[in-house]
Design an enzyme around this catalytic site. Structure first.
Site, short mmCIF file in Angstrom:
data_model
loop_
_atom_site.label_atom_id
_atom_site.label_comp_id
_atom_site.label_asym_id
_atom_site.label_seq_id
_atom_site.Cartn_x
_atom_site.Cartn_y
_atom_site.Cartn_z
N ASP A 160 13.04 -40.64 14.61
CA ASP A 160 14.25 -39.88 14.87
C ASP A 160 15.33 -40.50 13.99
O ASP A 160 15.90 -41.54 14.32
CB ASP A 160 14.62 -39.97 16.35
N GLN B 288 20.66 -40.43 13.29
CA GLN B 288 21.82 -41.30 13.07
C GLN B 288 21.66 -42.15 11.82
O GLN B 288 22.60 -42.83 11.42
CB GLN B 288 22.03 -42.22 14.29
N LYS C 180 25.48 -33.95 11.36
CA LYS C 180 25.95 -35.33 11.46
C LYS C 180 26.17 -35.95 10.08
O LYS C 180 26.53 -37.13 9.99
CB LYS C 180 24.94 -36.17 12.24
C1 LIG Z 1 19.56 -40.47 17.83
C2 LIG Z 1 19.70 -38.99 17.99
N1 LIG Z 1 18.60 -38.24 18.09
C3 LIG Z 1 18.64 -36.90 18.22
C4 LIG Z 1 19.84 -36.26 18.30
C5 LIG Z 1 19.84 -34.78 18.48
O1 LIG Z 1 20.40 -34.14 17.38
P1 LIG Z 1 20.67 -32.59 17.45
O2 LIG Z 1 21.60 -32.37 18.60
O3 LIG Z 1 21.31 -32.29 16.14
O4 LIG Z 1 19.36 -31.92 17.65
C6 LIG Z 1 21.03 -37.00 18.19
C7 LIG Z 1 22.35 -36.35 18.22
O5 LIG Z 1 23.00 -36.24 19.23
C8 LIG Z 1 20.94 -38.39 18.05
O6 LIG Z 1 22.05 -39.13 17.96
#
Ligand SMILES: Cc1ncc(COP(=O)(O)O)c(C=O)c1O
Ligand SMILES: Cc1ncc(COP(=O)(O)O)c(C=O)c1O
Lengths: 160, 410, 410, 160
Positions: free
Chosen positions: C200, C203, C226
């Site tokens: 993942d 960030q 982001k």
């Molecule tokens: C570490 C992490 N993983 C996953 C997500 C999910 O991202 P998204 O809301 O763009 O799907 C986020 C964002 O909030 C995140 O910070």
């Protein structure tokens, strides 16, 4: 008629389109049969191949299916170009033809300067096929031109 | 005389000022995706320029503004289709995802081997492939309603086809034929067999006043980009009881109430089905698109398109005896998508010549290969109309087709 | 001295000119979603104003331009993360959908009851709930890597935890703690146990130079919003062999090669996993965001953020003895997300007072409830930094916090 | 301090926040226990209810959990307001309180002119609770204020 359009639809292309070579079927076996699809426009092509295992030569090729003028002409020209050629020569031709088609495609997306592709083209006589080079200015049509070539490649790969 | 002030409308669409090959663009491909008015572009830009933040969780003014704008988009979309509650309106990427959501969530929870899903030969791949995937995975049976010779739904065997069905998944308007299907009687028939009804309203919502309650539909799928809205967002509407009973589809942030090491519980509707950061700005743009359409009035939109379609059908058949139109001639039962074959000239070649005249039409199978096989054609050309198209543009199409005729004459 | 010309950068971001409650906005919530530069807004607007059409199927110039721009966006995203081929880059709505795609497609094809998936206590819900859904549906076992007292991944029992694992699903940077996990050794350990590795990178990609090949990762998920890009688009990168072997996820147009009444065949990569009209304009905007970041240079981006994070950690702890920071003090192993508790004052209340000072921070569980329970807190405040933040903004945060302290003093 | 913020954090709210009423647990059974979550911020509340079945009266109520000042104060004020009330009166109070909170929420999204909500407010004495009206100007905080009320409603519904 804009010159642009005439770049694409050269006389030799329209000729192959209007009088396609090597249309028909071959008996399977001994021949092989390979289907190709263009997922974008729905065109389909079937390539029948008869390769002499002794000499590894494409002794006969027949084509079925329908498509636009570019696809039809490219198919017809392909069949004429590889008939009687060895499998090796046919593969070289496939590579050269795809290089001819994709130099532009890659440049467009900024990945390649075309130098690998150029080496694929070296020493291969494309003849009439060069008329298809106008297609590279029309990216969507490249898939029309390459459909039968990809199908031929698949047919050669799948042979026993 | 059109019921819309089309010249004024055209001025609202920057892309229609585009010049291609030295000519003003004639955009006849709105059934694939529509152009966007200034107001939609401005609404999105405005958010990005001063009220942008992630939604739902921020305790600060920009986040509150973004959340309100996003949820306001939802309220507009819900009300535009007559949804009883905005909580029943789930944002997804596009109509395709909406149908997959139903297939994955409702389908996998409710359908067993041998259960029947009924679709029609005129469905878009979006309303075919998800059911074929379920057929392969679960052994459900897919049954097909055929199409008549005059390009309408063939209802001769409707009752037998619905026998034992759990779902009727049907388009409200074919993107190839233009045919409008009368949903209410189909829904009544399906419900009489205890089958639910999913409506693919992708081509309908942009062009005709939609009332999901009057349809008595159970699920309705559609996309923003075909109705003046941005790319990247679509919606599923479904009845609240169904959504409440369905298991979640995608898992992640926003769709949960609580997460522990050993499991999670789901959030309230609609967020239960919206995992992760949604298409925030796109929802705002979609709301602006709806404001634009509502200001015109959907009756006027429909009226304009009916007239223009009539004009085009007449112009094409009068001028070209060799044209073959795949779709009803009666404009009261069809929308403004006109599919045709022209002599033996392939749709790609037609399209290429038309492009020289800056006339944009679609060429291919239109994501409806089962239908194309029924029609016995590999590809057609398709011209389609929206609020900004004019009779002069139809005339430009005719001129360009005449040139294609000359060029490819054997 | 920052390695970025932050004043020039700030001028590129219209939203940073915003005034809230009479003060210029201090946007410290980029870890939730970043603001967008002019160039991104302009790239999207330009497409809508003259090169917009649905992609991949149109034989006319505007459609070809839209398709080229869209695929060009893909090439930029792929190259930004060091993907060997752009064919391996699948566009989805967000990182959450990317992880769900893996869980649904790869997971359901490969995982059986008793198979182990390893995650960590510091995962975002996006990397927890999809696996919990699979656990409930398929009976897979979820194992957790804990977090140490100094907010790092606890690898004491790594080998035992990986024993029998089929997948390690791990964040490259925690959105709560800021902690950066060193992926390569984790991937090596997982591969030694024949487990695949999902990262993942939501960030991470926005803030540090990313090389999926150097990580030796198998799946990588991240979002555009982001990293200066628009809402509504994210990506999954995966190794080609995996993507080729995986069954499709969503069914519909674009992802097929052929559809017949009795079934379908899938398209080539990447389109096999992209059903329906994609987020066309969003892909273009994302490409522009990457151009912007690459022009700055990711090393300079990282350097700026490391300095600013150091400054902030010092400023907060120097000024407020009662502040509790949840995350490493060593800035070389963390990003710029600083979570904290302030006395007993609840994060919502902090955030509300900060908003009066136009200081935007996030308050809540940050979609990481398992971690919050480990930390023993229901909610924290989180300030997070990006290329456009300054030391003066950190100072503004300190001033606002001092006011919250006064206001809520018992 | 901006007047805006003082609208939200009225003195009576800060008082309930600093000295919450009715904290604690009740024995279950005879009492019932209901958990509530705010999915946005992670706040949790537990409401213990002791209803006398004879008189249908809330004879005791205790609260656990943590949250922000608004959520804590609202919970405390709620417990004080319903303790000793009949279940019917408590339900009326819940409706009235939610009306107080949601008039603004609905108007914001253009769905309701608030006239239904007004009728829910009619004839109900909210007393101190009216101090919470400042919350409606801060939409995200409405869920903080309503969490314990929703949990109470759920607790009343779930009673045998
Ligand atoms: C570490 C992490 N993983 C996953 C997500 C999910 O991202 P998204 O809301 O763009 O799907 C986020 C964002 O909030 C995140 O910070
Ligand atoms: C009838 C119909 N259904 C479904 C779709 C799929 O829509 P989308 O690509 O927005 O998911 C389309 C659009 O092409 C359509 O015309």
């Amino acid at each position: 008629m804009s010159s642009n359009l005439e770049d694409l639809y050269r006389e030799v292309i329209l000729d192959h389109y209007r009088s396609p070579r090597n249309r028909g079927e071959l008996e399977v076996p001994p021949a092989t049969k390979t289907d190709g699809f263009n997922p974008l426009c729905g065109d389909e092509v079937t390539v029948y191949l008869q390769v002499d295992p002794e000499t590894d030569t494409i002794v006969d090729i027949k084509i079925q299916g329908q498509g636009c003028s570019i696809s039809q002409a490219s198919t017809s020209m392909m069949s004429a170009a590889v008939k009687g050629q060895s499998v090796d020569e046919a593969r070289k031709l496939i590579r050269a033809f795809k290089a001819l088609m994709s130099i532009h495609e890659h440049k467009l997306e900024g990945e390649s300067d075309g130098s690998d592709l150029a080496s694929d083209l070296e020493g291969v006589r494309l003849g009439d096929l060069e008329a298809l080079q106008g297609v590279v200015k029309f990216p969507v049509r490249i898939k029309c031109a390459t459909l039968s070539w990809n199908t031929l490649a698949q047919g050669l790969d799948e042979r026993g | 005389m059109s019921s819309l002030d089309v010249e004024r409308i055209r001025g609202d669409f920057p892309a229609l000022q585009r010049v291609v090959n030295g000519r003003p663009v004639v955009f006849l491909d709105s059934a694939a995706s529509a152009q966007k008015p200034e107001s939609v572009l401005r609404a999105m830009d405005d958010i990005y320029r001063g009220s942008y933040a992630n939604v739902h969780r921020g305790v600060y003014q920009m986040a509150e503004e973004a959340t309100a704008a996003f949820e306001n988009g939802r309220a507009k979309v819900a009300s535009f289709i007559g949804a009883p509650s905005r909580d029943e309106l789930i944002f997804v990427r596009n109509a395709t995802e909406a149908i997959n959501l139903v297939a994955y969530s409702w389908g996998r929870a409710n359908l067993r081997a041998g259960d029947v899903v009924v679709v029609s030969h005129m469905e878009h791949h979006a309303n075919v492939v998800p059911w074929q995937m379920l057929a392969a995975e679960r052994g459900i049976e897919l049954r097909w309603l055929p199409v008549t010779d005059d390009f309408r739904l063939d209802l001769t065997n409707l009752e037998a086809t619905l026998d034992g069905a759990r779902l009727l998944a049907i388009t409200a308007m074919s993107n190839v034929l233009g045919t409008i299907n009368d949903i209410r009687p189909l829904a009544d028939a399906a419900h009489a067999h205890d089958a639910l009804v999913l409506v693919d309203a992708c081509q309908y919502v942009p062009h005709l006043r939609t009332d999901v309650a009057a349809w008595d539909a159970d699920f309705v799928a559609f996309s923003a980009h075909k109705m003046l809205g941005p790319s990247g967002i679509g919606a599923l509407w479904a009845r609240r009881e169904l959504l409440e009973a369905m298991p979640p589809f995608l898992g992640g942030g926003e769709m949960i109430r609580d997460v522990r090491l050993d499991g999670f519980t789901t959030n309230d509707l609609p967020w239960k089905f919206e995992a992760g950061t949604p298409a925030i700005v796109e929802a705002v743009g979609w709301g602006a698109a709806i404001d634009y359409l509502e200001a015109l009035g959907m009756d006027a939109v429909r009226d304009h398109e009916e007239r223009l379609t009539r004009y085009a059908l007449d112009a094409l058949t009068d001028r070209f005896p060799q044209i073959n139109i795949y779709g009803p001639q009666d404009v009261s039962v069809r929308g403004g998508a006109i599919s045709f074959l022209f002599d033996d000239i392939h749709a790609h070649d037609i399209s290429q010549v038309l492009d020289q005249h800056a006339v944009c039409v679609r060429a291919g199978h239109h994501c409806a290969k089962p239908l194309m096989r029924q029609l016995g054609v590999p590809a057609t050309s398709r011209a389609s109309f929206y609020i900004y198209n004019t009779e002069a543009e139809v005339d430009a199409l005719v001129v360009a087709l005449a040139e294609a005729e000359t060029f490819f004459k054997v």
